[in-house]
Design a protein around this motif. Sequence first.
Motif, PDB file in Angstrom:
ATOM      1  N   TYR A 164       0.844  -1.198   0.000  1.00 17.73           N
ATOM      2  CA  TYR A 164       0.000   0.000   0.000  1.00 17.73           C
ATOM      3  C   TYR A 164       0.880   1.249   0.000  1.00 17.73           C
ATOM      4  O   TYR A 164       1.825   1.360   0.786  1.00 17.73           O
ATOM      5  CB  TYR A 164      -0.914  -0.038   1.230  1.00 17.73           C
ATOM      6  N   ALA A 165       0.568   2.202  -0.883  1.00 16.74           N
ATOM      7  CA  ALA A 165       1.421   3.387  -1.064  1.00 16.74           C
ATOM      8  C   ALA A 165       1.076   4.525  -0.107  1.00 16.74           C
ATOM      9  O   ALA A 165       1.736   5.567  -0.125  1.00 16.74           O
ATOM     10  CB  ALA A 165       1.317   3.876  -2.509  1.00 16.74           C
ATOM     11  N   GLY A 166       0.017   4.367   0.700  1.00 18.21           N
ATOM     12  CA  GLY A 166      -0.308   5.404   1.686  1.00 18.21           C
ATOM     13  C   GLY A 166      -1.354   6.409   1.222  1.00 18.21           C
ATOM     14  O   GLY A 166      -1.611   7.386   1.908  1.00 18.21           O
ATOM     15  N   TYR A 167      -1.961   6.180   0.079  1.00 19.45           N
ATOM     16  CA  TYR A 167      -3.030   7.079  -0.370  1.00 19.45           C
ATOM     17  C   TYR A 167      -4.009   6.343  -1.268  1.00 19.45           C
ATOM     18  O   TYR A 167      -3.702   5.259  -1.781  1.00 19.45           O
ATOM     19  CB  TYR A 167      -2.472   8.330  -1.057  1.00 19.45           C
ATOM     20  N   ASP A 229      -3.741   6.776   6.105  1.00 19.85           N
ATOM     21  CA  ASP A 229      -2.862   5.743   6.679  1.00 19.85           C
ATOM     22  C   ASP A 229      -3.620   4.418   6.737  1.00 19.85           C
ATOM     23  O   ASP A 229      -4.821   4.356   6.416  1.00 19.85           O
ATOM     24  CB  ASP A 229      -2.291   6.185   8.039  1.00 19.85           C
ATOM     25  N   SER A 230      -2.934   3.348   7.152  1.00 22.47           N
ATOM     26  CA  SER A 230      -3.573   2.038   7.012  1.00 22.47           C
ATOM     27  C   SER A 230      -4.778   1.883   7.945  1.00 22.47           C
ATOM     28  O   SER A 230      -5.716   1.143   7.631  1.00 22.47           O
ATOM     29  CB  SER A 230      -2.560   0.915   7.215  1.00 22.47           C
ATOM     30  N   VAL A 231      -4.783   2.622   9.068  1.00 21.18           N
ATOM     31  CA  VAL A 231      -5.956   2.558   9.962  1.00 21.18           C
ATOM     32  C   VAL A 231      -7.155   3.205   9.263  1.00 21.18           C
ATOM     33  O   VAL A 231      -8.267   2.653   9.225  1.00 21.18           O
ATOM     34  CB  VAL A 231      -5.648   3.273  11.303  1.00 21.18           C
ATOM     35  N   ALA A 232      -6.904   4.379   8.664  1.00 22.33           N
ATOM     36  CA  ALA A 232      -7.986   5.069   7.949  1.00 22.33           C
ATOM     37  C   ALA A 232      -8.456   4.221   6.767  1.00 22.33           C
ATOM     38  O   ALA A 232      -9.664   4.121   6.492  1.00 22.33           O
ATOM     39  CB  ALA A 232      -7.501   6.434   7.472  1.00 22.33           C
ATOM     40  N   LEU A 233      -7.513   3.588   6.076  1.00 18.72           N
ATOM     41  CA  LEU A 233      -7.893   2.767   4.921  1.00 18.72           C
ATOM     42  C   LEU A 233      -8.789   1.608   5.365  1.00 18.72           C
ATOM     43  O   LEU A 233      -9.816   1.317   4.732  1.00 18.72           O
ATOM     44  CB  LEU A 233      -6.645   2.234   4.211  1.00 18.72           C
ATOM     45  N   ASP A 234      -8.406   0.945   6.457  1.00 25.36           N
ATOM     46  CA  ASP A 234      -9.229  -0.173   6.944  1.00 25.36           C
ATOM     47  C   ASP A 234     -10.644   0.299   7.262  1.00 25.36           C
ATOM     48  O   ASP A 234     -11.629  -0.383   6.962  1.00 25.36           O
ATOM     49  CB  ASP A 234      -8.599  -0.804   8.197  1.00 25.36           C
ATOM     50  N   ASP A 235     -10.742   1.478   7.854  1.00 23.59           N
ATOM     51  CA  ASP A 235     -12.075   2.003   8.172  1.00 23.59           C
ATOM     52  C   ASP A 235     -12.871   2.241   6.878  1.00 23.59           C
ATOM     53  O   ASP A 235     -14.032   1.861   6.774  1.00 23.59           O
ATOM     54  CB  ASP A 235     -11.935   3.302   8.979  1.00 23.59           C
ATOM     55  N   MET A 236     -12.199   2.821   5.888  1.00 23.44           N
ATOM     56  CA  MET A 236     -12.897   3.110   4.620  1.00 23.44           C
ATOM     57  C   MET A 236     -13.313   1.820   3.913  1.00 23.44           C
ATOM     58  O   MET A 236     -14.295   1.802   3.169  1.00 23.44           O
ATOM     59  CB  MET A 236     -11.976   3.922   3.696  1.00 23.44           C
ATOM     60  N   CYS A 237     -12.540   0.752   4.134  1.00 19.81           N
ATOM     61  CA  CYS A 237     -12.815  -0.522   3.453  1.00 19.81           C
ATOM     62  C   CYS A 237     -13.723  -1.438   4.283  1.00 19.81           C
ATOM     63  O   CYS A 237     -13.870  -2.620   3.952  1.00 19.81           O
ATOM     64  CB  CYS A 237     -11.509  -1.250   3.134  1.00 19.81           C
ATOM     65  N   THR A 238     -14.295  -0.915   5.353  1.00 15.91           N
ATOM     66  CA  THR A 238     -15.207  -1.720   6.180  1.00 15.91           C
ATOM     67  C   THR A 238     -16.647  -1.388   5.802  1.00 15.91           C
ATOM     68  O   THR A 238     -17.026  -0.214   5.761  1.00 15.91           O
ATOM     69  CB  THR A 238     -14.952  -1.423   7.681  1.00 15.91           C
ATOM     70  N   ASP A 239     -17.418  -2.420   5.497  1.00 11.88           N
ATOM     71  CA  ASP A 239     -18.801  -2.160   5.060  1.00 11.88           C
ATOM     72  C   ASP A 239     -19.735  -1.974   6.254  1.00 11.88           C
ATOM     73  O   ASP A 239     -19.321  -2.057   7.423  1.00 11.88           O
ATOM     74  CB  ASP A 239     -19.281  -3.257   4.098  1.00 11.88           C
ATOM     75  N   ALA A 240     -20.997  -1.699   5.960  1.00 14.13           N
ATOM     76  CA  ALA A 240     -21.958  -1.365   7.026  1.00 14.13           C
ATOM     77  C   ALA A 240     -22.174  -2.535   7.989  1.00 14.13           C
ATOM     78  O   ALA A 240     -22.577  -2.332   9.144  1.00 14.13           O
ATOM     79  CB  ALA A 240     -23.289  -0.938   6.407  1.00 14.13           C
ATOM     80  N   GLY A 247      -7.699  -4.513   0.747  1.00 14.71           N
ATOM     81  CA  GLY A 247      -7.250  -4.378  -0.640  1.00 14.71           C
ATOM     82  C   GLY A 247      -8.209  -3.592  -1.505  1.00 14.71           C
ATOM     83  O   GLY A 247      -7.873  -3.233  -2.630  1.00 14.71           O
ATOM     84  N   GLY A 248      -9.425  -3.324  -1.027  1.00 15.79           N
ATOM     85  CA  GLY A 248     -10.362  -2.530  -1.827  1.00 15.79           C
ATOM     86  C   GLY A 248     -11.781  -3.027  -1.656  1.00 15.79           C
ATOM     87  O   GLY A 248     -12.014  -4.234  -1.643  1.00 15.79           O
ATOM     88  N   ILE A 288      -4.037   2.824  -3.618  1.00 11.70           N
ATOM     89  CA  ILE A 288      -2.916   2.756  -4.570  1.00 11.70           C
ATOM     90  C   ILE A 288      -1.837   1.820  -4.011  1.00 11.70           C
ATOM     91  O   ILE A 288      -1.432   1.957  -2.850  1.00 11.70           O
ATOM     92  CB  ILE A 288      -2.330   4.165  -4.814  1.00 11.70           C
ATOM     93  N   PHE A 289      -1.394   0.901  -4.847  1.00 11.44           N
ATOM     94  CA  PHE A 289      -0.401  -0.095  -4.437  1.00 11.44           C
ATOM     95  C   PHE A 289       0.815  -0.058  -5.359  1.00 11.44           C
ATOM     96  O   PHE A 289       0.704   0.325  -6.531  1.00 11.44           O
ATOM     97  CB  PHE A 289      -0.991  -1.514  -4.525  1.00 11.44           C
ATOM     98  N   ASP A 290       1.949  -0.491  -4.806  1.00  7.03           N
ATOM     99  CA  ASP A 290       3.139  -0.764  -5.618  1.00  7.03           C
ATOM    100  C   ASP A 290       3.314  -2.272  -5.680  1.00  7.03           C
ATOM    101  O   ASP A 290       3.039  -2.977  -4.693  1.00  7.03           O
ATOM    102  CB  ASP A 290       4.396  -0.193  -4.947  1.00  7.03           C
ATOM    103  N   LEU A 291       3.797  -2.745  -6.807  1.00  5.03           N
ATOM    104  CA  LEU A 291       4.109  -4.177  -6.906  1.00  5.03           C
ATOM    105  C   LEU A 291       5.225  -4.383  -7.929  1.00  5.03           C
ATOM    106  O   LEU A 291       5.165  -3.837  -9.029  1.00  5.03           O
ATOM    107  CB  LEU A 291       2.872  -4.960  -7.362  1.00  5.03           C
TER     108      LEU A 291
END
Length: 413
Positions: A164-167, A229-240, A247-248, A288-291
């Motif tokens: 994860y690239a942080g954004y 950050d990864s905490v915010a991302l996890d929150d955004m990726c959590t459904d109702a 990962g999305g 956004i990810f790097d691979l």
Amino acid sequence: MTRRALVIGGSLGGLLAANLLRRSGWDALVFERNGEDLTGRGVGLGTHPQLTAVLRRAGIAFDETMGIKVPRVVCLDRTGKIMIEQPSARTMTSWSRLYRALRSTLPARDYRLGKKLRRIEQDADGVSATFEDDSRERGDLLVGADGIRSTVREQFLPRVQPVYAGYVAWRAVLDEARVPREAHRDIFELYTFCLPEGEQLLGYPVPGHDGDTVAGRRRYNIVWYRPADSVALDDMCTDASGRLHSGGIAPSLIRDAVLAAVKADAEALLAPQLAEIFLRSEIFFQPIFDLESPALAFGRVALIGDAAFVVRPHVGAGATKAALDAMVLADCVGGRDMAGGLGRFESVQLPFGRDMVALSRQQGAYLSAQLKPVAQRRGDEWHRDVAALLYAHGTRSDQIGEIVAARGLDAYF
Ligand SMILES: Cc1cc2nc3c(=O)[nH]c(=O)nc-3n(C[C@H](O)[C@H](O)[C@H](O)COP(=O)(O)OP(=O)(O)OC[C@H]3O[C@@H](n4cnc5c(N)ncnc54)[C@H](O)[C@@H]3O)c2cc1C
């Protein structure tokens, strides 16, 4: 006897590989895990001369029905005033426009939907693919064009995982007819940047739902990069229901609170023309990810496109890189010495992929740096400079051209 290629993944990379392999004398079949045609998916996509050159080889003329030329690139301030502008020679298209054109070059019976790869086995005589429905196919070559979460790569390089690239990139797309009149007059035809503190937004016109590039039937596409950050991302990726979609998350599952927060930020932070379009659009986000893969050939198996390397979207070159991978692969395995051909493919496309990833990381460095302390992120802030950003926009195809030349890909055109 005609050799048979099994292409896993029916997106742009897989379709191009199948098309070009067939032109090199192979029989090539595509296996896509989705049960339905992908035409309705995807939004805006940048093009480069290198992509159009490969499309021409695939029998697709990149004429005015394929994309929309943007004559100028501008950067708007928070009030909607143009801070800086310069001419642009970029052509913007949509994922579905390219997909539609490439699908039409392949016989329907050779594009198999609902075929999710489970496992690959190979021996001296061939390679076998087993699918989730327990069916099996055998061929001489298997091409892993199955994207960032590639099942093919997982089997040969299980430790290589996206980082994860942080954004995230918020995506918005709106039919031209629904774009407010003033916003349409000011920016619809242009490539437009807006730079809220620590963030980056860009917008441009793309073909309409049915691939139409005629005025009045196009769409407007926004990409808004925002640190999380990864905490915010996890929150955004959590459904109702509280389930985390690492990962999305599918657009339909994004929580109302997450959508409401980004809409409020759009009103507070963006130039009004862009905010109005964003607020009227269907929106979703992609982390956004790097691979980077350390190898691309494994016996009779090759990795191409996003399965091999993921180029951050700033360079607008995910499709271009997949096209160049497909072209070099098809040329390298055109002769009878397949092992030698795959070795040549890997020796050209590994350094090429690394260079493309490095270029895209450089362009996104200041967004990743937003999670660092202020003193540590100064060096990366240069890439947020407005003039530097517009310069990078104007020279993007040249930068890709330089990498193509430096890595010897010119010889394959
Ligand atoms: C539906 C879709 C929409 C997109 N929209 C955009 C866009 O709007 N703008 C943009 O810049 N880029 C977009 N992209 C990404 C862009 O298309 C890629 O960078 C480019 O196509 C090169 O990637 P690829 O073909 O190698 O992999 P991808 O495009 O990621 O395609 C991989 C394909 O493999 C399939 N697959 C995955 N695992 C398996 C399996 N086990 N078995 C069989 N099939 C499998 C996936 O369903 C997918 O169709 C999109 C990708 C997809 C899949």
